[in-house]
Design a protein around this motif. Structure first.
Motif, short mmCIF file in Angstrom:
data_model
loop_
_atom_site.label_atom_id
_atom_site.label_comp_id
_atom_site.label_asym_id
_atom_site.label_seq_id
_atom_site.Cartn_x
_atom_site.Cartn_y
_atom_site.Cartn_z
N GLY A 3 -8.66 -0.36 7.33
CA GLY A 3 -8.06 -1.57 6.78
C GLY A 3 -9.12 -2.59 6.38
N ILE A 6 -9.23 -6.97 9.01
CA ILE A 6 -8.32 -6.74 10.12
C ILE A 6 -8.92 -7.29 11.42
CG2 ILE A 6 -7.29 -4.70 9.05
CD1 ILE A 6 -9.02 -2.98 10.91
N CYS A 17 -1.37 -5.30 12.99
CA CYS A 17 -2.10 -4.13 13.47
C CYS A 17 -1.39 -2.86 13.02
CB CYS A 17 -2.24 -4.16 15.00
SG CYS A 17 -0.66 -4.29 15.88
N THR A 18 -2.11 -1.76 13.11
CA THR A 18 -1.57 -0.44 12.78
C THR A 18 -1.59 0.41 14.04
OG1 THR A 18 -2.39 -0.58 10.51
CG2 THR A 18 -1.86 1.62 11.35
#
Length: 200
Positions: A3, A6, A17-18
């Protein structure tokens, strides 16, 4: 691939967030699961003798679930996976404890990633249904309904992804005390609904 701009916190629910979820197992490399063993479900299965016999044999893992550290505030969303193992106690299929939300006016969505089962729904007035779950189907749980996942497969986990408002809370006590009005059991090799003889 990564990303851009981030957070350094892998679980930053303020900035974003992922999080990974395996489509087969429902597990995540970032977030561990809470676990419910058979011994933690005493009094929840209708056949107490079958429960005691199974527990003496093994304290089996019934299900796992993600409890994300999402802020429990209005406007935030709690989410994660529930991973329910196959099995039965007597003729009653393995299930999750089931709960109302503390904020009763809360809906929830479950998307089935794997397996076959049902979502048992019941509101305080006694209306109920058992909604079918299989891979690729989403079940909408209306506000005011307690809900419980039930795995009817003999050999496959029931894996679902869920989302609900993060401040909703969980009321497990009502179900632990009274149970559900209906039970999902195996009859002649197929799922069937019966009245719960222990319902109060």
């Amino acid at each position: 691939m990564a990303g851009f701009h981030i957070s350094g916190d892998p679980l930053d629910f303020l900035k974003g967030c992922t999080i990974d979820f395996d489509l087969t197992t429902g597990l995540s490399q970032k977030v561990d699961t809470g676990k419910r063993y058979l011994s933690q479900m005493k009094g929840m299965f209708a056949d107490e003798a079958a429960f005691q016999a199974a527990l003496e044999k093994e304290d089996s893992l019934i299900y796992e679930f993600h409890g994300m550290p999402v802020p429990e505030t209005a406007g935030d969303l709690a989410f994660g996976c529930s991973i329910l193992n196959p099995g039965k106690i007597g003729d009653e299929y393995y299930f999750t404890k089931g709960h109302f939300h503390t904020i009763l006016e809360t809906g929830e969505v479950y998307y089935c990633l794997k397996g076959r089962g049902y979502m048992l729904l019941e509101n305080p007035e006694g209306d109920w249904s058992a909604q079918e779950l299989s891979a690729g189907q989403a079940v909408y749980v209306p506000k005011r309904y307690a809900h419980r996942s039930i795995n009817v497969s003999p050999d496959e986990q029931l894996v679902t992804f869920f989302v609900f408002r993060a401040d909703a809370g969980h009321d497990y006590g009502s179900i632990e005390t009274k149970g559900y009005r209906k039970l999902l059991v195996e009859r002649d090799g197929a799922p069937a609904i019966i009245d719960n003889p222990n319902w109060e």
